[in-house]
Design an enzyme around this catalytic site. Structure first.
Site, PDB file in Angstrom:
ATOM      1  N   PHE A 171       0.811  -1.226   0.000  1.00 43.74           N
ATOM      2  CA  PHE A 171       0.000   0.000   0.000  1.00 43.74           C
ATOM      3  C   PHE A 171       0.841   1.271   0.000  1.00 43.74           C
ATOM      4  O   PHE A 171       0.342   2.339  -0.318  1.00 43.74           O
ATOM      5  CB  PHE A 171      -0.937   0.012   1.226  1.00 43.74           C
ATOM      6  CG  PHE A 171      -0.263   0.478   2.500  1.00 43.74           C
ATOM      7  CD1 PHE A 171      -0.147   1.840   2.793  1.00 43.74           C
ATOM      8  CD2 PHE A 171       0.270  -0.427   3.403  1.00 43.74           C
ATOM      9  CE1 PHE A 171       0.489   2.271   3.958  1.00 43.74           C
ATOM     10  CE2 PHE A 171       0.906   0.003   4.568  1.00 43.74           C
ATOM     11  CZ  PHE A 171       1.011   1.351   4.836  1.00 43.74           C
ATOM     12  N   LYS A 195      -1.480  -7.208  -9.241  1.00 39.76           N
ATOM     13  CA  LYS A 195      -2.446  -7.069  -8.149  1.00 39.76           C
ATOM     14  C   LYS A 195      -1.962  -5.914  -7.275  1.00 39.76           C
ATOM     15  O   LYS A 195      -1.031  -6.067  -6.491  1.00 39.76           O
ATOM     16  CB  LYS A 195      -2.538  -8.340  -7.312  1.00 39.76           C
ATOM     17  CG  LYS A 195      -3.713  -8.248  -6.339  1.00 39.76           C
ATOM     18  CD  LYS A 195      -3.588  -9.149  -5.142  1.00 39.76           C
ATOM     19  CE  LYS A 195      -2.854  -8.538  -3.985  1.00 39.76           C
ATOM     20  NZ  LYS A 195      -3.506  -7.367  -3.383  1.00 39.76           N
ATOM     21  N   GLU A 198      -4.966  -3.819  -2.150  1.00 40.94           N
ATOM     22  CA  GLU A 198      -6.428  -3.622  -2.071  1.00 40.94           C
ATOM     23  C   GLU A 198      -6.753  -2.351  -1.300  1.00 40.94           C
ATOM     24  O   GLU A 198      -7.887  -1.904  -1.282  1.00 40.94           O
ATOM     25  CB  GLU A 198      -7.097  -4.845  -1.432  1.00 40.94           C
ATOM     26  CG  GLU A 198      -6.749  -5.133   0.031  1.00 40.94           C
ATOM     27  CD  GLU A 198      -5.426  -5.915   0.212  1.00 40.94           C
ATOM     28  OE1 GLU A 198      -4.560  -5.861  -0.690  1.00 40.94           O
ATOM     29  OE2 GLU A 198      -5.280  -6.557   1.269  1.00 40.94           O
ATOM     30  N   ARG A 199      -5.719  -1.757  -0.668  1.00 39.58           N
ATOM     31  CA  ARG A 199      -5.987  -0.551   0.117  1.00 39.58           C
ATOM     32  C   ARG A 199      -5.861   0.730  -0.699  1.00 39.58           C
ATOM     33  O   ARG A 199      -6.327   1.783  -0.277  1.00 39.58           O
ATOM     34  CB  ARG A 199      -5.039  -0.508   1.315  1.00 39.58           C
ATOM     35  CG  ARG A 199      -5.259  -1.732   2.198  1.00 39.58           C
ATOM     36  CD  ARG A 199      -4.581  -1.584   3.504  1.00 39.58           C
ATOM     37  NE  ARG A 199      -3.383  -2.387   3.574  1.00 39.58           N
ATOM     38  CZ  ARG A 199      -2.628  -2.498   4.664  1.00 39.58           C
ATOM     39  NH1 ARG A 199      -2.955  -1.842   5.745  1.00 39.58           N
ATOM     40  NH2 ARG A 199      -1.564  -3.243   4.667  1.00 39.58           N
ATOM     41  N   SER A 248       5.233  -6.894   3.354  1.00 44.15           N
ATOM     42  CA  SER A 248       5.694  -7.304   4.681  1.00 44.15           C
ATOM     43  C   SER A 248       6.361  -8.679   4.656  1.00 44.15           C
ATOM     44  O   SER A 248       6.177  -9.462   3.720  1.00 44.15           O
ATOM     45  CB  SER A 248       4.492  -7.363   5.626  1.00 44.15           C
ATOM     46  OG  SER A 248       3.641  -8.417   5.216  1.00 44.15           O
ATOM     47  N   CYS A 303       9.509   1.872   3.385  1.00 42.91           N
ATOM     48  CA  CYS A 303      10.389   0.770   3.787  1.00 42.91           C
ATOM     49  C   CYS A 303      11.778   1.299   4.060  1.00 42.91           C
ATOM     50  O   CYS A 303      12.582   0.637   4.691  1.00 42.91           O
ATOM     51  CB  CYS A 303      10.423  -0.300   2.716  1.00 42.91           C
ATOM     52  SG  CYS A 303      11.222   0.260   1.228  1.00 42.91           S
ATOM     53  N   GLU A 403       9.118  -3.750  13.180  1.00 43.71           N
ATOM     54  CA  GLU A 403       8.998  -2.622  12.241  1.00 43.71           C
ATOM     55  C   GLU A 403       7.751  -1.842  12.646  1.00 43.71           C
ATOM     56  O   GLU A 403       6.668  -2.428  12.715  1.00 43.71           O
ATOM     57  CB  GLU A 403       8.855  -3.150  10.810  1.00 43.71           C
ATOM     58  CG  GLU A 403       8.727  -2.045   9.785  1.00 43.71           C
ATOM     59  CD  GLU A 403       8.555  -2.558   8.350  1.00 43.71           C
ATOM     60  OE1 GLU A 403       7.932  -3.615   8.161  1.00 43.71           O
ATOM     61  OE2 GLU A 403       9.028  -1.874   7.431  1.00 43.71           O
TER      62      GLU A 403
HETATM   63  P1  NAD Z   1       1.480  -6.463   3.108  1.00 45.11           P
HETATM   64  O1  NAD Z   1       2.434  -7.592   3.136  1.00 45.11           O
HETATM   65  O2  NAD Z   1       0.414  -6.416   4.130  1.00 45.11           O
HETATM   66  O3  NAD Z   1       0.750  -6.420   1.688  1.00 45.11           O
HETATM   67  C1  NAD Z   1       1.485  -6.517   0.487  1.00 45.11           C
HETATM   68  C2  NAD Z   1       0.687  -7.332  -0.510  1.00 45.11           C
HETATM   69  O4  NAD Z   1       0.553  -8.666  -0.027  1.00 45.11           O
HETATM   70  C3  NAD Z   1      -0.700  -6.794  -0.730  1.00 45.11           C
HETATM   71  O5  NAD Z   1      -0.976  -6.813  -2.110  1.00 45.11           O
HETATM   72  C4  NAD Z   1      -1.588  -7.737   0.057  1.00 45.11           C
HETATM   73  O6  NAD Z   1      -2.838  -7.932  -0.556  1.00 45.11           O
HETATM   74  C5  NAD Z   1      -0.809  -9.025   0.065  1.00 45.11           C
HETATM   75  N1  NAD Z   1      -0.992  -9.777   1.319  1.00 45.11           N
HETATM   76  C6  NAD Z   1      -1.093  -9.260   2.574  1.00 45.11           C
HETATM   77  N2  NAD Z   1      -1.227 -10.248   3.472  1.00 45.11           N
HETATM   78  C7  NAD Z   1      -1.216 -11.408   2.787  1.00 45.11           C
HETATM   79  C8  NAD Z   1      -1.317 -12.775   3.161  1.00 45.11           C
HETATM   80  N3  NAD Z   1      -1.466 -13.132   4.437  1.00 45.11           N
HETATM   81  N4  NAD Z   1      -1.255 -13.709   2.199  1.00 45.11           N
HETATM   82  C9  NAD Z   1      -1.098 -13.352   0.926  1.00 45.11           C
HETATM   83  N5  NAD Z   1      -1.014 -12.075   0.501  1.00 45.11           N
HETATM   84  C10 NAD Z   1      -1.061 -11.109   1.419  1.00 45.11           C
HETATM   85  O7  NAD Z   1       2.361  -5.127   3.129  1.00 45.11           O
HETATM   86  P2  NAD Z   1       1.840  -3.632   3.201  1.00 45.11           P
HETATM   87  O8  NAD Z   1       1.330  -3.376   4.578  1.00 45.11           O
HETATM   88  O9  NAD Z   1       0.965  -3.325   2.050  1.00 45.11           O
HETATM   89  O10 NAD Z   1       3.201  -2.829   2.972  1.00 45.11           O
HETATM   90  C11 NAD Z   1       4.048  -2.462   4.019  1.00 45.11           C
HETATM   91  C12 NAD Z   1       5.228  -3.406   4.120  1.00 45.11           C
HETATM   92  O11 NAD Z   1       5.919  -3.435   2.882  1.00 45.11           O
HETATM   93  C13 NAD Z   1       6.259  -2.959   5.144  1.00 45.11           C
HETATM   94  O12 NAD Z   1       6.736  -4.086   5.838  1.00 45.11           O
HETATM   95  C14 NAD Z   1       7.366  -2.343   4.292  1.00 45.11           C
HETATM   96  O13 NAD Z   1       8.647  -2.351   4.872  1.00 45.11           O
HETATM   97  C15 NAD Z   1       7.311  -3.222   3.095  1.00 45.11           C
HETATM   98  N6  NAD Z   1       7.898  -2.581   1.927  1.00 45.11           N
HETATM   99  C16 NAD Z   1       9.125  -2.992   1.526  1.00 45.11           C
HETATM  100  C17 NAD Z   1       9.736  -2.376   0.459  1.00 45.11           C
HETATM  101  C18 NAD Z   1      11.099  -2.806   0.018  1.00 45.11           C
HETATM  102  O14 NAD Z   1      11.485  -2.488  -1.090  1.00 45.11           O
HETATM  103  N7  NAD Z   1      11.835  -3.522   0.846  1.00 45.11           N
HETATM  104  C19 NAD Z   1       9.085  -1.332  -0.228  1.00 45.11           C
HETATM  105  C20 NAD Z   1       7.814  -0.952   0.203  1.00 45.11           C
HETATM  106  C21 NAD Z   1       7.228  -1.583   1.290  1.00 45.11           C
END
Ligand code: NAD
Length: 522
Positions: A171, A195, A198-199, A248, A303, A403
C-alpha cells in the site's frame, strides 16, 4: 477506456480536490485493455485515511476473472514477444510522456487513497516514472554477449522473456512499486498481471488507462484485485512464470516459499528497520534535519524510513533538538497547503502503532515526544499519529524488535562507532542504513563493515536510482537477495538467458568417425 475507479475518476489535475469521492463507484478489473466491472459478491471498502470516508470498494476478483486475466496475458504473449524491441521502446516513450502529463492526477489519487501529502505523492510517482524512463534505454540493456570460441565457432547469449509474470504490490507506494514492474516486465517482452494493494489500487488503475493510450496491445498489462485469495491464485497458477512481490515479511516469506516451491522465480522485497548512526563530528544541522525528515516523512510508512537512531557518544544529548524539528512538522490532510505529514493507512495501523508506543513506556524507554491523540482540527476522523520520539531504547524492547511503520523515531545510545556497527549488524533486517559524519575514514569503515543493502553517507534515504538496483539485505529481502528490483538485476529477473553455440566450418568434414568424448574445445 477511462479508468472508472473512483479515485482515478475524481482526482483532478490540480491539488484543489477534496477528500469526498462518490461512494457508489467501484474499482474495476482491467482485462484485455478494458475496465470490467467485477461479478464478485466480496468487496473490500477503501476509506480515505484522512477522513475515513468511503472512497471506493475494491473487488475480491472471482476465480473466473483471475483466470481470464491470465488467459488474456497468455494470449498476448505470443504476439508481444515477437514485436521488435524498437516498437516496445516507442510505446515506453509514450508511456513515460503520459505518466508525466498525468503526474498530478496520479499523485492526487495516492493522496486520497493512501494519505501521504500531495508533494510526497508526486515523489512516489516520479520515482516510478524514472524506472520507466530508464527502461527506454532497453536497446542497450538487452544486448547479449558473444565469444569467438575457436575458428568457425562462437557462443552468443540472448535475453528472452519468461511469459506471463505477476506483481503483488504494497500500500505504501501505490505508483512507484507498480512502476518498478510494468516497464521492465513489458519492455523485455513479458505480459503482466498486477495485483495492486487492495488498500489503494487507484494509481495502478490510472497507470492501466495510460498503458492503453501509450499503445500497449490488449493483454500485455492486466490488473486484478483482492487480498490473500488473489495472491494464492497467482502463486498456484502454473502459467505465471515469475512473481514480483513488495510488502511485509509475513506475506512475502510465504509468497517466496510457496511460489519457489511451485517452480516460479520470485523477487520479494520485505520489511525493514533502518538505522542511522550519528557521530559527534557530523554536520549537525544537516544530520538532524535529514533524520527528522526521513523518520517522519510519509508518516514513517516507507520501507526506507529512518526509524532507528544510534546516537554515538555525546550525540545522545541532541534528542531535544530533533524534537524541536519534529515540532515544526505540520500534520494535516495531504492536500492542505504546507502539510508535511499525513495520516497512517488505517485505524488498525494507528492502533498497532499506539500499542507499540505504550509498550515502550512500559518497558522503561522515555517518550520524549508523544504523537498519540494529536489530530488536525479539520480532520477529526482520520488515522492520525503525530511525530513521536522514544529515547533510551534497548534492543530487547518491542519498539526496537518490530517494524513500526509509523511516524515514530526510536533512539539508542552507544559509546563508540564499533558498538554502533555491532548493534546495526545484529539487527535481523538490513534494508538501508545511514551514517552522519565528516570523517571519510569513519564513513569508509562503516560502509565496508555494515550489513545493509543500501548505505547512505550523510544521505538519509539512500534508495538507488533505477540505473542501479534496490539492494536490500538479510531479512529485508527474500532468497538472500539473489533477485533484486530494477537495474541490471531487474532485467535479468524478467528474462531467461539462452546461449547459442554455432559451428560454421568453411571446409567439408572428411573424418567419418563419430567422437564420443565430451567436447572440451581445448
Ligand atoms: P502487506 O504484506 O500487508 O501487503 C502486500 C501485498 O501482499 C498486498 O498486495 C496484500 O494484498 C498481500 N498480502 C497481505 N497479506 C497477505 C497474506 N497473508 N497472504 C497473501 N497475501 C497477502 O504489506 P503492506 O502493509 O501493504 O506494505 C508495508 C510493508 O511493505 C512494510 O513491511 C514495508 O517495509 C514493506 N515494503 C518494503 C519495500 C522494500 O522495497 N523492501 C518497499 C515498500 C514496502
Amino acid at each position: 477506456h477511462l479508468a472508472p475507479a473512483a479515485s482515478a475518476s475524481v482526482a483532478p489535475q490540480g491539488h484543489h480536490t477534496t477528500h469526498e469521492a462518490p461512494s457508489t463507484w467501484e474499482t474495476h478489473n482491467f482485462l484485455d485493455n478494458e475496465f470490467v466491472p467485477s461479478q464478485t459478491s466480496q468487496w473490500i471498502d477503501l476509506h480515505d485515511p484522512a477522513t475515513n470516508n468511503l472512497v471506493t470498494r475494491v473487488p475480491q476478483s472471482t476465480d473466473a476473472e483471475l483466470v481470464a486475466a491470465v488467459d488474456s496475458a497468455q494470449k498476448a504473449f505470443k504476439s508481444w514477444r515477437e514485436t521488435s524491441l524498437l516498437h516496445r521502446q516507442q510505446i515506453m516513450f509514450k508511456y513515460v510522456a503520459l505518466i508525466r502529463e498525468n503526474w498530478d492526477r496520479l499523485a492526487a489519487s495516492i493522496t486520497i487513497e493512501q494519505g501521504k501529502t500531495f508533494p510526497d505523492a508526486r515523489g512516489d510517482v516520479l520515482r516510478g516514472l524514472q524506472v520507466a524512463e530508464t527502461a527506454c534505454g532497453i536497446t542497450t540493456q538487452m544486448t547479449g554477449e558473444v565469444l569467438e570460441v575457436s575458428k568457425d565457432m562462437e557462443t552468443r547469449t540472448y535475453k528472452e522473456p519468461l511469459g506471463v509474470v505477476a506483481a503483488i504490490c504494497p500500500f505504501n507506494f501505490p505508483a512507484m512499486i507498480p512502476l518498478w514492474c510494468i516497464p521492465i516486465a513489458t519492455i523485455t517482452g513479458n505480459t503482466l498481471v498486477i495485483k495492486p494493494s487492495e488498500r489503494d489500487p487507484g494509481a495502478a488503475m490510472i497507470l492501466a488507462e495510460l498503458a492503453v493510450k501509450a499503445g500497449f496491445p490488449p493483454g500485455v498489462v492486466n490488473v486484478v484485485h483482492g487480498a490473500a485469495k488473489t495472491v494464492d491464485f497467482i502463486i498456484d497458477e502454473p502459467r505465471i512464470k515469475a512473481i514480483s512481490f513488495v510488502g511485509s515479511n509475513r506475506a512475502g516469506e510465504y509468497i517466496y516459499t510457496r511460489g519457489s516451491a511451485n517452480g516460479k522465480r520470485v523477487q520479494a522485497n520485505l520489511g525493514a528497520k533502518n538505522h542511522a548512526a550519528v557521530l559527534p563530528d557530523c554536520n549537525k544541522n544537516h544530520a538532524l534535519n535529514a533524520i527528522a525528515g526521513a523518520a517522519f516523512g510519509a508518516a514513517g510508512q516507507r520501507c526506507m524510513a529512518l526509524s532507528t537512531l544510534v546516537m554515538v557518544g555525546e550525540t545522545k544529548d541532541w534528542v531535544p533538538e530533533i524534537g524541536e524539528r519534529a515540532k515544526e512538522i505540520s500534520m494535516n490532510g495531504g492536500f492542505e497547503e504546507g502539510a508535511d505529514l499525513g495520516p497512517v493507512i488505517s485505524p488498525q495501523a494507528k492502533q498497532r502503532i499506539e500499542d507499540i508506543i505504550a509498550s515502550a513506556e512500559q518497558e522503561g524507554a522515555t517518550i520524549i515526544m508523544d504523537g498519540r491523540g494529536k489530530k488536525p482540527e479539520k480532520y477529526p476522523n482520520g488515522n492520525w499519529i503525530g511525530p513521536t520520539i522514544i529515547a533510551n531504547v534497548k534492543p530487547h524492547m518491542r519498539c526496537y524488535t518490530e517494524e513500526i511503520f509509523g511516524p515514530v523515531l526510536v533512539c539508542l545510545n552507544v559509546d563508540t562507532i564499533d558498538e554502533a556497527i555491532d548493534l546495526i549488524n545484529a539487527n535481523e533486517y538490513g534494508n538501508g542504513t545511514a551514517i552522519f559524519t565528516r570523517s571519510g575514514a569513519t564513513a569508509g569503515r562503516f560502509q565496508h563493515e555494515i550489513e545493509a543493502g543500501q548505505v547512505g553517507v550523510n544521505v538519509p534515504i539512500p534508495v538507488p536510482l533505477p540505473m542501479f538496483s534496490f539492494t536490500g539485505n538479510k531479512k529485508s529481502i527474500a532468497g538472500g537477495g539473489a533477485n533484486t528490483f530494477y537495474g541490471k538485476p531487474g532485467i535479468a529477473f524478467y528474462t531467461q538467458t539462452k546461449t547459442v553455440t554455432s559451428l560454421w566450418r568453411s571446409e567439408d568434414a572428411v573424418n567419418t568417425k563419430a567422437r564420443v568424448n565430451m567436447p572440451t574445445h581445448s
